[in-house]
Design a protein around this motif. Structure first.
Motif, mmCIF file in Angstrom:
data_model
loop_
_atom_site.group_PDB
_atom_site.id
_atom_site.type_symbol
_atom_site.label_atom_id
_atom_site.label_comp_id
_atom_site.label_asym_id
_atom_site.label_seq_id
_atom_site.Cartn_x
_atom_site.Cartn_y
_atom_site.Cartn_z
ATOM 1 N N ASP A 153 -3.557 11.055 13.801
ATOM 2 C CA ASP A 153 -4.584 9.520 13.695
ATOM 3 C C ASP A 153 -4.852 8.727 12.600
ATOM 4 O OD1 ASP A 153 -5.538 10.659 15.976
ATOM 5 O OD2 ASP A 153 -7.552 11.809 14.975
ATOM 6 N N GLN A 154 -3.979 9.941 11.511
ATOM 7 C CA GLN A 154 -4.488 8.754 10.135
ATOM 8 C C GLN A 154 -3.745 7.569 10.454
ATOM 9 O OE1 GLN A 154 -3.567 11.785 7.143
ATOM 10 N NE2 GLN A 154 -5.922 12.529 7.650
ATOM 11 N N ILE A 155 -2.072 7.463 10.367
ATOM 12 C CA ILE A 155 -1.496 6.608 10.392
ATOM 13 C C ILE A 155 -1.644 5.773 11.798
ATOM 14 C CG2 ILE A 155 1.174 6.483 10.539
ATOM 15 C CD1 ILE A 155 1.169 7.810 8.821
ATOM 16 N N VAL A 156 -1.787 6.196 12.518
ATOM 17 C CA VAL A 156 -2.033 4.797 13.593
ATOM 18 C C VAL A 156 -3.500 4.470 13.698
ATOM 19 C CG1 VAL A 156 -2.566 4.340 16.227
ATOM 20 C CG2 VAL A 156 -1.077 6.432 15.785
ATOM 21 N N THR A 157 -4.363 4.810 12.937
ATOM 22 C CA THR A 157 -6.055 3.874 12.693
ATOM 23 C C THR A 157 -5.303 2.796 11.083
ATOM 24 O OG1 THR A 157 -6.960 6.298 13.279
ATOM 25 C CG2 THR A 157 -8.436 3.903 12.406
ATOM 26 N N ALA A 158 -4.987 3.980 10.395
ATOM 27 C CA ALA A 158 -4.370 2.616 8.872
ATOM 28 C C ALA A 158 -4.008 1.869 9.265
ATOM 29 C CB ALA A 158 -3.966 3.681 7.948
ATOM 30 N N ILE B 220 4.151 5.744 2.921
ATOM 31 C CA ILE B 220 3.733 6.731 3.478
ATOM 32 C C ILE B 220 3.911 7.958 2.698
ATOM 33 C CG2 ILE B 220 3.518 7.982 5.413
ATOM 34 C CD1 ILE B 220 3.306 6.101 7.195
ATOM 35 N N ALA B 221 2.678 8.611 1.612
ATOM 36 C CA ALA B 221 2.489 9.517 1.447
ATOM 37 C C ALA B 221 2.507 11.141 1.814
ATOM 38 C CB ALA B 221 2.175 9.441 -0.644
ATOM 39 N N TYR B 222 3.475 11.365 2.612
ATOM 40 C CA TYR B 222 2.766 12.982 2.585
ATOM 41 C C TYR B 222 2.069 13.962 2.111
ATOM 42 C CZ TYR B 222 2.017 17.489 5.584
ATOM 43 O OH TYR B 222 1.625 18.457 5.475
ATOM 44 N N GLU B 223 0.220 14.553 1.911
ATOM 45 C CA GLU B 223 0.005 14.408 0.587
ATOM 46 C C GLU B 223 -0.655 16.154 1.563
ATOM 47 O OE1 GLU B 223 0.401 13.035 -3.749
ATOM 48 O OE2 GLU B 223 -1.654 12.467 -2.208
ATOM 49 N N PRO B 224 0.272 16.508 1.394
ATOM 50 C CA PRO B 224 -1.273 18.243 2.481
ATOM 51 C C PRO B 224 -2.068 18.224 1.159
ATOM 52 C CG PRO B 224 1.609 19.030 1.910
ATOM 53 C CD PRO B 224 1.276 17.780 1.525
ATOM 54 N N VAL B 225 -3.322 18.345 1.867
ATOM 55 C CA VAL B 225 -4.379 18.628 1.318
ATOM 56 C C VAL B 225 -4.437 19.822 0.161
ATOM 57 C CG1 VAL B 225 -6.847 18.311 1.168
ATOM 58 C CG2 VAL B 225 -5.658 17.189 2.318
ATOM 59 N N PRO C 202 0.488 -1.427 -0.154
ATOM 60 C CA PRO C 202 -0.197 -0.046 0.174
ATOM 61 C C PRO C 202 1.253 1.117 -0.063
ATOM 62 C CG PRO C 202 -0.492 -1.346 2.764
ATOM 63 C CD PRO C 202 0.613 -1.621 1.442
ATOM 64 N N ILE C 203 0.630 2.031 -0.934
ATOM 65 C CA ILE C 203 0.755 3.691 -0.712
ATOM 66 C C ILE C 203 0.025 4.108 0.220
ATOM 67 C CG2 ILE C 203 1.845 5.765 -1.925
ATOM 68 C CD1 ILE C 203 2.534 3.988 -4.284
ATOM 69 N N LEU C 204 0.155 4.782 0.914
ATOM 70 C CA LEU C 204 -0.867 4.998 2.176
ATOM 71 C C LEU C 204 -0.976 6.227 1.877
ATOM 72 C CD1 LEU C 204 -3.010 5.279 4.425
ATOM 73 C CD2 LEU C 204 -1.122 5.041 5.763
ATOM 74 N N CYS C 205 -2.152 7.657 1.320
ATOM 75 C CA CYS C 205 -1.889 8.736 1.256
ATOM 76 C C CYS C 205 -1.913 10.071 2.884
ATOM 77 C CB CYS C 205 -2.265 9.264 0.829
ATOM 78 S SG CYS C 205 -2.201 9.016 -0.731
ATOM 79 N N VAL C 206 -1.294 10.001 3.552
ATOM 80 C CA VAL C 206 -1.809 10.832 4.864
ATOM 81 C C VAL C 206 -2.196 12.862 4.741
ATOM 82 C CG1 VAL C 206 -1.709 9.216 5.644
ATOM 83 C CG2 VAL C 206 0.315 11.197 5.953
#
Ligand code: PGA
Length: 264
Positions: free
Chosen positions: A144-149, A163-168, A122-126
């Motif tokens: 929260d996004q990291i811990v839950t995912a 992990i992809a850090y993408e500020p919305v 997975p490439i998890l976007c947060v």
């Protein structure tokens, strides 16, 4: 040293013919770099034909989305199980899915687990929204996004996650404001800190963290130079073969410079 990862998120663009044309252009313009991993995420429809055409020495495929159950009466959905022979990666939790398709923290957690269960990384976007940033909530939102995912994964499985850090607010779709390297560095360090607390320092150090949000051929070098940044997730610029090839080339130059300097 980790391989730099450059991901092209084509979003809901390009039919089969157009995607194939773009692939051929990319093949022409992008040489195989041993230390750079280039991943293409076309629409689900295009994954099958592209998987036949692709030169696997140069490119890997990623799904943009899938359903977390493996099979069953879920009209209209495609499962990770169906994608497992086709893709190496799957983007999970992209902000467009969180915002337009109401994906919750729990939905994303289930998708991350389903991807891993089906041997897909997975490439998890947060990333925080503009409002959350203004309210000073970036830290808690990302935490929260990291811990839950990652909640359903073992430490061994975590090491397969990107992990992809993408500020919305920095994504072109949502305004495309320019994120400052300092801000990105802080959030990336925080993500590693969270992972270190949960799964240990080695896992945190080894996990690859990308930056995404209006990355193009001009800004990519600045973003890749951010300490702790292991690559880029590219949206709109990835639809233009000259721009995307330039991004990959810049990633290669950056990687090479770091090797010469003895970083990493
Ligand atoms: P952008 O998209 O590069 O067009 O901002 C990035 C993304 O949404 O992943």
């Amino acid at each position: 040293m980790k391989r730099t990862l450059v991901v092209a998120n084509w979003k809901m663009n390009l039919n089969t013919h157009e995607a194939s044309t773009l692939l051929h252009r990319l093949h022409e313009y992008i040489p195989a770099h041993r230390d750079i991993e280039v991943v293409l995420a076309p629409s689900t429809l295009v994954l099958q034909p592209l998987s036949i055409e692709i030169d696997r020495r140069k490119f890997r495929l990623a799904a943009q989305n899938a359903y977390h159950r493996d099979s069953g009466a879920f009209t209209g959905e495609v499962s990770y199980t169906m994608l497992r022979e086709l893709v190496h990666y799957a983007i999970v939790g992209h902000s467009e899915r969180r915002i337009y398709f109401n994906e919750t923290l729990e939905t994303i957690r289930d998708k991350v687990a389903a991807a891993i269960r089906n041997d897909i990384d997975p490439i998890l976007c947060v990333g925080e929204t503009k409002q959350e940033r203004t309210d000073g909530e970036t830290k808690i939102v990302i935490h929260d996004q990291i811990v839950t995912a990652l909640a359903h994964l073992t430490s061994e499985e975590i090491s397969r996650v990107v992990i992809a850090y993408e500020p919305v607010w920095a994504i072109s779709t949502f305004g495309g404001e320019v994120a400052k390297p300092d801000d990105i560095e802080k959030v990336i360090a925080q993500i590693r800190h969270t992972i270190s607390e949960l799964y240990g320092a080695t896992v945190a150090e080894d996990i690859r963290i990308l930056y995404g949000g209006s990355v193009d051929e001009n800004s990519v070098t600045t973003y890749l130079a951010v300490p702790g940044c292991d690559g880029a997730l590219v949206g709109s610029a990835s639809l233009n073969y000259r721009k995307f090839a330039a991004i990959v080339e810049a990633a290669y130059q950056q990687h090479y410079t770091e090797i010469i300097r003895g970083d990493g």
